[in-house]
Design a protein around this motif. Structure first.
Motif, short mmCIF file in Angstrom:
data_model
loop_
_atom_site.label_atom_id
_atom_site.label_comp_id
_atom_site.label_asym_id
_atom_site.label_seq_id
_atom_site.Cartn_x
_atom_site.Cartn_y
_atom_site.Cartn_z
N ARG A 187 0.81 -1.21 0.00
CA ARG A 187 0.00 0.00 0.00
C ARG A 187 0.86 1.27 0.00
NH1 ARG A 187 -3.92 -0.97 5.04
NH2 ARG A 187 -1.92 -1.59 6.00
N PRO A 188 1.43 1.62 -1.14
CA PRO A 188 2.17 2.88 -1.19
C PRO A 188 1.21 4.05 -1.05
CG PRO A 188 1.95 1.97 -3.39
CD PRO A 188 1.42 0.93 -2.45
N GLY A 189 1.72 5.15 -0.49
CA GLY A 189 0.87 6.31 -0.27
C GLY A 189 0.95 7.31 -1.41
N ARG A 190 0.31 8.46 -1.19
CA ARG A 190 0.25 9.51 -2.20
C ARG A 190 0.76 10.81 -1.58
NH1 ARG A 190 -5.49 9.69 -4.98
NH2 ARG A 190 -4.28 11.10 -6.32
N PRO A 191 2.05 10.91 -1.34
CA PRO A 191 2.59 12.17 -0.80
C PRO A 191 2.35 13.32 -1.76
CG PRO A 191 4.35 10.72 -1.59
CD PRO A 191 3.09 9.92 -1.61
N ASP A 192 1.87 14.42 -1.21
CA ASP A 192 1.51 15.60 -2.02
C ASP A 192 0.45 15.26 -3.06
OD1 ASP A 192 3.20 17.34 -0.69
OD2 ASP A 192 4.89 16.98 -2.05
N GLY A 193 -0.30 14.19 -2.83
CA GLY A 193 -1.36 13.81 -3.76
C GLY A 193 -0.90 13.12 -5.01
N ALA A 194 0.38 12.82 -5.11
CA ALA A 194 0.92 12.20 -6.32
C ALA A 194 0.51 10.73 -6.38
CB ALA A 194 2.43 12.32 -6.35
N GLU A 195 0.35 10.23 -7.59
CA GLU A 195 -0.06 8.84 -7.80
C GLU A 195 1.16 7.95 -7.79
OE1 GLU A 195 -2.95 6.05 -8.02
OE2 GLU A 195 -3.30 8.23 -8.01
N PRO A 196 1.20 6.94 -6.92
CA PRO A 196 2.37 6.06 -6.87
C PRO A 196 2.45 5.16 -8.10
CG PRO A 196 0.65 5.21 -5.44
CD PRO A 196 0.17 6.55 -5.94
N ARG A 197 3.68 4.79 -8.45
CA ARG A 197 3.87 3.86 -9.54
C ARG A 197 4.78 2.74 -9.08
NH1 ARG A 197 6.59 4.49 -15.55
NH2 ARG A 197 6.07 2.37 -16.20
N LEU A 198 4.28 1.52 -9.18
CA LEU A 198 5.04 0.35 -8.76
C LEU A 198 5.58 -0.38 -9.98
CD1 LEU A 198 2.67 -1.07 -6.01
CD2 LEU A 198 4.88 0.03 -5.64
N PRO A 199 6.73 -1.04 -9.83
CA PRO A 199 7.24 -1.86 -10.93
C PRO A 199 6.27 -2.97 -11.30
CG PRO A 199 8.91 -1.54 -9.23
CD PRO A 199 7.63 -1.05 -8.66
N GLU A 200 6.19 -3.29 -12.56
CA GLU A 200 5.32 -4.36 -13.02
C GLU A 200 5.64 -5.67 -12.33
OE1 GLU A 200 2.38 -6.44 -14.81
OE2 GLU A 200 2.68 -4.26 -14.88
N HIS A 201 6.92 -5.94 -12.11
CA HIS A 201 7.33 -7.18 -11.45
C HIS A 201 6.74 -7.27 -10.04
CE1 HIS A 201 10.01 -10.65 -10.73
NE2 HIS A 201 10.15 -10.15 -9.51
N VAL A 202 6.71 -6.15 -9.34
CA VAL A 202 6.15 -6.13 -7.99
C VAL A 202 4.65 -6.33 -8.03
CG1 VAL A 202 5.67 -4.62 -6.02
CG2 VAL A 202 7.99 -4.75 -6.96
N ARG A 203 3.98 -5.75 -9.01
CA ARG A 203 2.52 -5.86 -9.08
C ARG A 203 2.07 -7.30 -9.36
NH1 ARG A 203 3.05 -1.04 -12.11
NH2 ARG A 203 2.61 -2.12 -14.06
N ARG A 204 2.90 -8.04 -10.08
CA ARG A 204 2.46 -9.39 -10.43
C ARG A 204 3.09 -10.48 -9.57
NH1 ARG A 204 6.18 -8.54 -15.03
NH2 ARG A 204 7.90 -10.01 -14.84
N ALA A 205 4.12 -10.13 -8.79
CA ALA A 205 4.84 -11.16 -8.02
C ALA A 205 4.15 -11.39 -6.69
CB ALA A 205 6.29 -10.76 -7.81
N GLY A 206 4.45 -12.51 -6.11
CA GLY A 206 3.97 -12.87 -4.77
C GLY A 206 4.34 -14.29 -4.46
N GLY A 207 4.81 -14.52 -3.26
CA GLY A 207 5.21 -15.86 -2.88
C GLY A 207 6.70 -16.06 -3.07
N ARG A 208 7.17 -17.10 -2.45
CA ARG A 208 8.59 -17.40 -2.49
C ARG A 208 8.92 -18.04 -3.82
NH1 ARG A 208 11.22 -19.79 2.89
NH2 ARG A 208 13.40 -19.35 2.48
N LEU A 209 9.93 -17.52 -4.50
CA LEU A 209 10.24 -17.96 -5.85
C LEU A 209 11.30 -19.05 -5.86
CD1 LEU A 209 10.33 -14.55 -7.72
CD2 LEU A 209 8.41 -16.08 -7.39
N ALA A 210 10.88 -20.25 -6.21
CA ALA A 210 11.80 -21.35 -6.49
C ALA A 210 12.75 -21.64 -5.33
CB ALA A 210 12.60 -21.06 -7.75
N ASP A 211 12.40 -21.19 -4.14
CA ASP A 211 13.25 -21.44 -2.97
C ASP A 211 14.69 -20.98 -3.22
OD1 ASP A 211 13.47 -22.21 -0.32
OD2 ASP A 211 14.28 -24.18 -0.84
N LEU A 212 14.82 -19.85 -3.93
CA LEU A 212 16.16 -19.37 -4.27
C LEU A 212 16.83 -18.66 -3.11
CD1 LEU A 212 15.49 -17.99 -7.84
CD2 LEU A 212 16.71 -20.07 -7.24
N VAL A 213 16.04 -18.12 -2.19
CA VAL A 213 16.63 -17.38 -1.08
C VAL A 213 16.02 -17.88 0.22
CG1 VAL A 213 17.07 -15.31 -2.41
CG2 VAL A 213 14.90 -15.55 -1.24
#
Length: 596
Positions: free
Chosen positions: A360-386
């Protein structure tokens, strides 16, 4: 009196706390010889390159916060190298990549650590270059007993070294095996690199500053830059599964210099807390402190209770969401708004009685946040790499690496103080440059290969690192320097430490020893950039009633070993009495403080 694993050290002469006992004692030796805190920190920094090569190296970086007796106002020493001139999004996309690899020459930023340490020595130290490098040269030339984790790291990448990174195999797989714990290990090539820097300094004459500047030129324009330039042109296997050449050139090194900058600060409960700028994650800690105060709930500041841990974890999630949307080496960061009281109240209103699983990024000064596409679609532990529960480097034989970090704090009898977090250039990050004895780093993995983001890759930009030293002032005087390795966990582990010490009144060692926790809801800064929404990793020493209450708040509690989370170091100074103190992390049986 609360039992602690070791005492909180106290004295009036000098204190050092670092992630390796050899670095701490080497720095203390410099204080004993009449050097100041900055001479001592530089000594520790170069020793850490030798004794913790799986956690940092000369090809890496170091940010630090510095306060001098003459000018106590905190300053940032930025030893974070930028992306090289050839590091464009178009170049990586042309290679078929949507993420920067986590290892290999292609992921290297311009090395910044060595120039930063030398700049610190020139501007605020008192000793000569040969004095502060003597111990590191000795350990590299004659050897030192390796900690077991170095050999464990080498063993984990043995196949990669043997099949693809032959120069690393030559250094780290002598006799066809990884070095054993406690084995005397020497790195003659790196010893010679340091000796040549000293020799370059001597050619400049007797003037101390001129010697240091000559060594800096030998690094950025001389034999070091030439060797890096040649080696970077060779392709090596990286975590993409393919071989690629690097992008760092001699011209990139010649164009780079470490810098002095103003910190980002927050006035908080009678203190001023200083962090590096928004090109790193440091302001996350300041945001979280501001949000906790905005809650108006005294229980929110208690890291020993479920209510406190819940509030702190949720405040950190909100701050880290802002990191994803707004932080980066860009003039467009809404810095003032992100740390304003009004914005803190807006963010605090989002914290309820249930753990959030949303970013949940905020809107400082009313600006619209922009998240990387990878972050928007990712979720969960990937391939137990880390392994997000350890805070230590995790390495896969196919070249996927996750390095950790070091830390050193020093305060001297004159009131000089420094908090520094050296990292990068890990032995597992990139192939060893044989004539230099060290590899480049892999910090470009923290950029996004997507245009228009605060942390989009661009030549000359600094990656948004996780490196996060901290300094605290009261009435204009430095009273505390602290920090920890741990990647995305650095500010998560520092927050409860500061609350325990500054609000709860616990002694340094008591606050360091207390049970630790962190969230892995946030998008990871390291390849493959995964996240686990709602997961809270907790040392199992927390009381069962607290764990049950955290689950009732909706946290997915993942238990970790009772002494596994956090790598904190800290030193303090009481400006009124001159009494100094230090504490160090017992976890991993490696960090130590010393002083008198």
């Amino acid at each position: 009196m609360t039992f602690t694993t070791r005492p909180t050290l106290q004295g009036t002469f000098g204190m050092v706390s670092s992630t390796h006992w050899l670095a701490s004692q080497s720095a203390m030796g410099i204080l004993e010889r009449g050097g100041n805190a900055f001479d001592a920190a530089v000594t520790a920094g170069f020793v850490l390159h030798v004794v913790e090569p799986h956690l940092n190296g000369p090809g890496g970086e170091v940010p630090a916060l510095v306060s001098t007796a003459q000018d106590p106002a905190p300053k940032v020493l930025c030893g974070q190298g930028p992306a090289p001139a050839g590091a464009t999004i178009a170049h990586f996309r042309s290679l078929g990549m949507d993420l920067v690899p986590g290892s290999g020459p292609l992921a290297a930023a311009v090395p910044g650590a060595v120039d930063a340490w030398l700049l610190l020595l020139r501007d605020h130290g008192t000793l000569r270059l040969e004095d502060v490098l003597e111990t590191a040269i000795g350990y590299a030339a004659a050897g030192h007993p390796l900690v077991g984790r170095v050999g464990d790291t080498v063993a984990a990448v043995r196949t990669l070294f043997e099949e693809h990174w032959h120069t690393s195999a030559a250094l780290w797989l002598r006799g066809g095996r990884a070095p054993a714990a406690g084995e005397l290990f020497a790195n003659p090539a790196y010893a010679r690199t340091l000796e040549k820097l000293v020799e370059a300094g001597r050619t400049a004459g007797a003037d101390r500053d001129a010697q240091i500047d000559a060594a800096r030129r030998a690094w950025s324009e001389g034999f070091v830059a030439e060797a890096i330039d040649r080696f970077s042109r060779q392709p090596f296997q990286d975590s993409s599964g393919r071989a690629h050449a690097g992008l760092v050139t001699g011209a990139d090194l010649a164009a780079y210099s470490a810098t002095w900058e103003e910190p980002v600060t927050l006035d908080w409960r009678g203190y001023s807390v200083a962090k590096t700028g928004f090109w790193g994650q440091g302001p996350v800690l300041l945001e979280a402190l501001a949000v906790l105060d905005a809650l108006g709930d005294p229980h929110a500041h208690d890291p020993a209770t479920a209510a406190g841990i819940h509030a702190q974890a949720e405040a950190l999630k909100l701050a880290f969401a802002d990191r994803e949307a707004w932080y980066g080496d860009s003039a467009d960061v809404p810095a003032k708004a992100l740390l304003s009281r009004e914005y803190a109240r807006e963010r605090a209103a989002l914290i309820g009685l249930r753990a959030s699983t949303e970013l949940r990024p905020g809107r400082p000064d009313g600006a619209e946040p922009r998240l990387p596409e990878h972050v928007r679609r990712a979720g969960g532990r990937l391939a137990d790499l880390v392994d997000a529960t350890t805070g230590e480097p995790t390495v896969k034989s196919d070249g996927v690496t996750r390095g950790d970090t070091c830390h050193v704090d020093v305060v001297d009898r004159w009131g000089n103080m420094i908090s520094a977090t050296p990292s990068g250039g890990w032995l597992q990050s990139s192939p060893t440059i044989p004539e230099l004895g060290f590899p480049l780093g892999s910090r470009l993995q923290m950029f996004w290969l997507e245009e228009g983001l605060a942390s989009s890759l661009a030549p000359g930009r600094r990656p948004r690192t996780t490196l996060s030293p901290t300094m605290v002032h009261r009435d204009g005087k430095p009273v505390l320097a602290c920090g920890t390795p741990g990647g995305d966990q650095q500010d998560q582990w520092q927050l409860p430490f500061l609350l325990r010490h500054l609000v709860g009144g616990q002694a340094l060692q008591e606050a360091v020893d207390a049970p630790a926790w962190h969230s892995v809801s946030l998008p990871a800064s390291f390849y493959p950039r995964d996240s686990e929404p709602g997961v809270l990793v907790v040392e199992d020493r927390l009381h069962e009633d607290v764990l049950a209450a955290l689950r009732a708040y909706g946290h997915e509690v993942r238990l970790s070993d009772g002494w596994s989370l956090g790598r904190l170091c800290a030193v303090t100074r009481d400006p009124e009495t001159g009494v100094l103190a230090a504490g160090a992390n017992p976890r991993g049986m490696q960090g130590y403080a010393c002083g008198r």
